[in-house]
Write a protein that holds these residues in place. Structure first.
Motif, PDB file in Angstrom:
ATOM      1  N   SER A  18       0.826  -1.211   0.000  1.00 32.26           N
ATOM      2  CA  SER A  18       0.000   0.000   0.000  1.00 32.26           C
ATOM      3  C   SER A  18       0.860   1.262   0.000  1.00 32.26           C
ATOM      4  N   LEU A  19       1.925   1.262   0.800  1.00 29.35           N
ATOM      5  CA  LEU A  19       2.825   2.412   0.822  1.00 29.35           C
ATOM      6  C   LEU A  19       3.435   2.647  -0.554  1.00 29.35           C
ATOM      7  N   LYS A  20       3.914   1.580  -1.168  1.00 24.27           N
ATOM      8  CA  LYS A  20       4.555   1.703  -2.480  1.00 24.27           C
ATOM      9  C   LYS A  20       3.562   2.223  -3.515  1.00 24.27           C
ATOM     10  N   ARG A  21       2.356   1.655  -3.549  1.00 20.83           N
ATOM     11  CA  ARG A  21       1.354   2.114  -4.515  1.00 20.83           C
ATOM     12  C   ARG A  21       0.985   3.579  -4.269  1.00 20.83           C
ATOM     13  N   ASN A  22       0.823   3.951  -2.990  1.00 24.23           N
ATOM     14  CA  ASN A  22       0.472   5.323  -2.642  1.00 24.23           C
ATOM     15  C   ASN A  22       1.565   6.293  -3.068  1.00 24.23           C
ATOM     16  N   PHE A  23       2.813   5.952  -2.768  1.00 24.50           N
ATOM     17  CA  PHE A  23       3.934   6.808  -3.153  1.00 24.50           C
ATOM     18  C   PHE A  23       4.028   6.913  -4.674  1.00 24.50           C
ATOM     19  N   ASP A  24       3.953   5.763  -5.356  1.00 24.52           N
ATOM     20  CA  ASP A  24       4.054   5.773  -6.821  1.00 24.52           C
ATOM     21  C   ASP A  24       2.972   6.673  -7.423  1.00 24.52           C
ATOM     22  N   ARG A  25       1.730   6.463  -7.002  1.00 19.36           N
ATOM     23  CA  ARG A  25       0.604   7.225  -7.547  1.00 19.36           C
ATOM     24  C   ARG A  25       0.761   8.720  -7.249  1.00 19.36           C
ATOM     25  N   SER A  26       1.077   9.052  -6.014  1.00 16.42           N
ATOM     26  CA  SER A  26       1.210  10.459  -5.621  1.00 16.42           C
ATOM     27  C   SER A  26       2.353  11.148  -6.358  1.00 16.42           C
ATOM     28  N   MET A  27       3.464  10.450  -6.537  1.00 12.00           N
ATOM     29  CA  MET A  27       4.594  11.068  -7.234  1.00 12.00           C
ATOM     30  C   MET A  27       4.300  11.234  -8.722  1.00 12.00           C
ATOM     31  N   VAL A  28       3.648  10.246  -9.326  1.00  9.38           N
ATOM     32  CA  VAL A  28       3.291  10.353 -10.750  1.00  9.38           C
ATOM     33  C   VAL A  28       2.340  11.528 -10.952  1.00  9.38           C
ATOM     34  N   GLU A  29       1.391  11.711 -10.014  1.00  8.17           N
ATOM     35  CA  GLU A  29       0.461  12.842 -10.112  1.00  8.17           C
ATOM     36  C   GLU A  29       1.203  14.173 -10.085  1.00  8.17           C
ATOM     37  N   ARG A  30       2.393  14.194  -9.501  1.00  8.67           N
ATOM     38  CA  ARG A  30       3.186  15.419  -9.402  1.00  8.67           C
ATOM     39  C   ARG A  30       4.309  15.452 -10.450  1.00  8.67           C
TER      40      ARG A  30
END
Length: 143
Positions: A18-30
């Motif tokens: 969950s942490l990895k998916r959250n970080f990946d998604r949030s960073m891609v959004e930025r």
């Protein structure tokens, strides 16, 4: 029925995923990439002494995957590969000024995401959780 140990390890795996998916998604959004940022930070910290095999071992990924990622970073001018003086088949990897600039942009994003997640734990809980993780890592390393 699962044992408490199995439940704990299952939840730990879910947390990591969950942490990895959250970080990946949030960073891609930025407009950033967690994988790229982590790799550049490692290269930056190692100061030109790291090799592709070191990166593969550190991140637990296939050497070919690392080579492909490094090829992209090199094409973008973010890293430089130079011959390893002790092994003519290997290359040492260093970060370029452009790579430093990329880290300067993306690392604050990663740090803000970390703080946002860890704010749910108080300072004592964070310290205890960190101590527990390190204890488990030592146990794994001893095996």
């Amino acid at each position: 029925m699962k044992s408490p140990e199995e439940d704990l390890l299952t939840d730990l795996g879910r947390l990591y995923g969950s942490l990895k998916r959250n970080f990946d998604r949030s960073m891609v959004e930025r407009g950033a990439s967690l994988a790229r940022t982590k790799m550049l930070i490692l290269i930056q910290k190692e100061g030109g002494t790291v090799r592709a095999i070191d990166i593969a071992e550190r991140f637990g990924i296939a050497p070919r995957t690392v080579t492909e990622a490094l090829d992209g970073l090199e094409r973008e001018g973010l890293i430089l590969r130079t011959p390893d003086p002790s092994d003519r088949r290997a290359k040492r990897i260093s970060i370029t000024p452009e790579g430093e600039a990329a880290v300067a942009v993306t690392e604050p994003i990663r740090q803000a995401l970390s703080k946002r997640i860890l704010v749910s734990l108080g300072p004592e809980e964070q310290a205890s959780f960190h101590a527990t993780i390190r204890k488990l890592l030592r146990c794994i390393d001893e095996d």
